[in-house]
Scaffold this active site. Structure first.
Site, PDB file in Angstrom:
ATOM      1  N   ASN A   8       0.768  -1.182  -0.027  1.00 50.60           N
ATOM      2  CA  ASN A   8       0.096  -0.103  -0.029  1.00 50.60           C
ATOM      3  C   ASN A   8       0.824   1.167   0.060  1.00 50.60           C
ATOM      4  O   ASN A   8       1.464   1.562   1.036  1.00 50.60           O
ATOM      5  CB  ASN A   8      -0.872  -0.012   1.177  1.00 50.60           C
ATOM      6  CG  ASN A   8      -1.623   1.157   1.241  1.00 50.60           C
ATOM      7  OD1 ASN A   8      -1.838   2.198   0.517  1.00 50.60           O
ATOM      8  ND2 ASN A   8      -2.490   1.309   2.476  1.00 50.60           N
ATOM      9  N   LYS A  10       0.107   4.127  -0.205  1.00 50.71           N
ATOM     10  CA  LYS A  10      -0.588   5.500   0.412  1.00 50.71           C
ATOM     11  C   LYS A  10      -0.147   6.788  -0.510  1.00 50.71           C
ATOM     12  O   LYS A  10      -0.370   6.458  -1.928  1.00 50.71           O
ATOM     13  CB  LYS A  10      -0.142   5.619   1.718  1.00 50.71           C
ATOM     14  CG  LYS A  10      -0.307   4.461   2.425  1.00 50.71           C
ATOM     15  CD  LYS A  10       0.104   4.502   4.189  1.00 50.71           C
ATOM     16  CE  LYS A  10       0.010   3.244   4.727  1.00 50.71           C
ATOM     17  NZ  LYS A  10      -0.069   3.261   6.196  1.00 50.71           N
ATOM     18  N   HIS A  98      -9.322   1.126   5.352  1.00 53.21           N
ATOM     19  CA  HIS A  98      -8.190   1.484   5.729  1.00 53.21           C
ATOM     20  C   HIS A  98      -8.309   2.369   7.016  1.00 53.21           C
ATOM     21  O   HIS A  98      -9.058   3.149   7.124  1.00 53.21           O
ATOM     22  CB  HIS A  98      -7.255   1.888   4.804  1.00 53.21           C
ATOM     23  CG  HIS A  98      -5.626   1.691   5.078  1.00 53.21           C
ATOM     24  ND1 HIS A  98      -5.336   2.947   5.954  1.00 53.21           N
ATOM     25  CD2 HIS A  98      -4.804   0.957   5.280  1.00 53.21           C
ATOM     26  CE1 HIS A  98      -4.159   2.426   6.303  1.00 53.21           C
ATOM     27  NE2 HIS A  98      -3.718   1.181   5.795  1.00 53.21           N
ATOM     28  N   GLU A 100      -6.620   4.449   7.760  1.00 51.01           N
ATOM     29  CA  GLU A 100      -6.447   6.086   7.562  1.00 51.01           C
ATOM     30  C   GLU A 100      -7.768   6.679   7.037  1.00 51.01           C
ATOM     31  O   GLU A 100      -8.113   7.878   7.330  1.00 51.01           O
ATOM     32  CB  GLU A 100      -5.332   6.232   6.595  1.00 51.01           C
ATOM     33  CG  GLU A 100      -3.866   6.183   7.475  1.00 51.01           C
ATOM     34  CD  GLU A 100      -3.161   5.416   6.745  1.00 51.01           C
ATOM     35  OE1 GLU A 100      -2.847   5.315   5.367  1.00 51.01           O
ATOM     36  OE2 GLU A 100      -2.045   4.785   7.523  1.00 51.01           O
ATOM     37  N   GLU A 173      -5.052  -4.847  10.720  1.00 50.86           N
ATOM     38  CA  GLU A 173      -3.923  -3.775  11.011  1.00 50.86           C
ATOM     39  C   GLU A 173      -4.471  -2.967  12.110  1.00 50.86           C
ATOM     40  O   GLU A 173      -5.149  -1.951  12.163  1.00 50.86           O
ATOM     41  CB  GLU A 173      -3.923  -2.750   9.891  1.00 50.86           C
ATOM     42  CG  GLU A 173      -3.790  -3.392   8.370  1.00 50.86           C
ATOM     43  CD  GLU A 173      -3.160  -2.136   7.365  1.00 50.86           C
ATOM     44  OE1 GLU A 173      -1.873  -2.540   6.951  1.00 50.86           O
ATOM     45  OE2 GLU A 173      -3.886  -1.434   7.084  1.00 50.86           O
ATOM     46  N   GLY A 179       2.878   2.511  10.891  1.00 54.24           N
ATOM     47  CA  GLY A 179       3.530   3.795  10.603  1.00 54.24           C
ATOM     48  C   GLY A 179       4.293   4.169  11.770  1.00 54.24           C
ATOM     49  O   GLY A 179       4.866   5.245  11.813  1.00 54.24           O
ATOM     50  N   SER A 213       3.783  -1.848  10.514  1.00 49.95           N
ATOM     51  CA  SER A 213       5.125  -1.781  10.644  1.00 49.95           C
ATOM     52  C   SER A 213       5.912  -3.002  10.272  1.00 49.95           C
ATOM     53  O   SER A 213       6.897  -3.372  10.728  1.00 49.95           O
ATOM     54  CB  SER A 213       5.552  -1.643  12.132  1.00 49.95           C
ATOM     55  OG  SER A 213       5.068  -0.156  12.185  1.00 49.95           O
ATOM     56  N   GLY A 234       3.021  -0.929   4.285  1.00 47.36           N
ATOM     57  CA  GLY A 234       3.084   0.555   3.916  1.00 47.36           C
ATOM     58  C   GLY A 234       4.572   0.947   3.755  1.00 47.36           C
ATOM     59  O   GLY A 234       5.150   0.424   2.447  1.00 47.36           O
ATOM     60  N   GLY A 235       5.259   1.553   4.426  1.00 46.40           N
ATOM     61  CA  GLY A 235       6.447   2.226   4.315  1.00 46.40           C
ATOM     62  C   GLY A 235       7.626   1.386   3.703  1.00 46.40           C
ATOM     63  O   GLY A 235       8.073   1.715   2.696  1.00 46.40           O
TER      64      GLY A 235
HETATM   65  P1  13P Z   1       3.257   0.630   7.703  1.00 42.90           P
HETATM   66  O1  13P Z   1       3.840  -0.748   7.087  1.00 42.90           O
HETATM   67  O2  13P Z   1       3.866   1.758   7.195  1.00 42.90           O
HETATM   68  O3  13P Z   1       3.057   0.556   9.163  1.00 42.90           O
HETATM   69  O4  13P Z   1       1.735   0.599   7.075  1.00 42.90           O
HETATM   70  C1  13P Z   1       0.881  -0.374   7.301  1.00 42.90           C
HETATM   71  C2  13P Z   1      -0.385  -0.106   6.371  1.00 42.90           C
HETATM   72  O5  13P Z   1      -1.154   0.942   6.817  1.00 42.90           O
HETATM   73  C3  13P Z   1      -0.588  -0.778   5.254  1.00 42.90           C
HETATM   74  O6  13P Z   1      -1.665  -0.556   4.865  1.00 42.90           O
END
Ligand code: 13P
Length: 249
Positions: A8, A10, A98, A100, A173, A179, A213, A234-235
């Protein structure tokens, strides 16, 4: 069963940057530098969907999706993007629910349920994200929150597990692990994934991914846990090298 490794991105990357990463991924997949028991998913920002879908075209076990959509075919919905537009851009999956979007964009359980049903009814695959905040966890509400998020989204669906199995995944999640660098511990992931499978009931064959993470260094141990069918990253999915390291974990 093949493990699902999803990226993802983002609100990150210009089109050319997204295309560059997708090209490296596509090459690695074509050169069989990823294990055959992995399904790879990439969720870039809308504007990067066409170049990413093109770069990954023809790659085996590789799916491209959008991070969001609006559940109407067309019309006066300023700023929104429809499923036909996403399909036209080369993608057939969507992320729904999600954290967010739940917490920053204030999407309700009911709207998330509507989007889940709408996307499935229109032939899209859905990764439905669920998870509790730290406050909810510390307040002893883990079970209640996950049960509510799962039941509101799944109850309106016609029960046809064979179709759903191919088009619906759950991503657990925990909001406090997204994050933050705070990956949930083994005990917490085992407990939550066991609970999610139990709450899924007749839908328990659906894959359940873990997100929050995930890094190259913890991916293998997470994937080895019971009831962890894949990872939503994510990251650490933003650079081809670290995402490939997670795919190969
Ligand atoms: P991170 O891996 O950056 O913590 O993000 C997780 C996420 O929200 C994937 O959708």
């Amino acid at each position: 069963m093949a493990k699902i490794i999803a990226a993802n991105w983002k609100m990150n990357k210009l089109r050319s940057e997204a295309e560059d990463v997708a090209k490296v991924l596509g090459q690695a997949i074509r050169d069989k530098k990823v294990p055959a028991d992995r399904t790879i998913m990439v969720f870039p920002p809308y504007l990067s969907l066409p170049p990413v879908a093109k770069a990954l075209e023809g790659c085996e076990r590789t799916l491209v999706g959008a991070q969001n959509f609006y559940p109407e075919e067309s019309g006066a919905f300023t700023g929104e993007i429809s499923l036909p537009m996403i399909q036209d851009a080369g993608a057939h999956w969507v992320l729904v629910g999600h954290s967010e979007r739940r917490h920053i964009l204030m999407e309700s359980d009911e709207f998330i349920a509507k989007k889940t049903k709408y996307a499935l009814d229109h032939g899209f695959g859905v990764v439905l994200c669920i998870g509790e905040t730290l406050e909810e966890r510390e307040g002893g509400k883990l079970n209640e929150v996950l049960a509510r998020q799962i039941s509101t989204a799944l109850e309106p669906l016609p029960f046809d597990v064979q179709t759903l199995e191919k088009s619906l995944m759950i991503a657990y999640e925990p909001v406090w692990a997204i994050g933050t660098g705070k990956v949930a511990g083994e005990k917490e992931v085992l407990e939550a994934h066991g609970l999610v499978k139990e709450l899924l009931g007749k839908h328990s064959v659906l894959p359940v991914l873990y997100g929050g993470s995930v890094k190259p260094g913890n991916a293998a141990s997470l994937l080895a846990l019971d009831n962890v069918d894949g990872l939503l990253v994510g990251g650490a999915s933003l650079a081809a090298e670290s995402f490939l390291a997670i795919i190969n974990a």
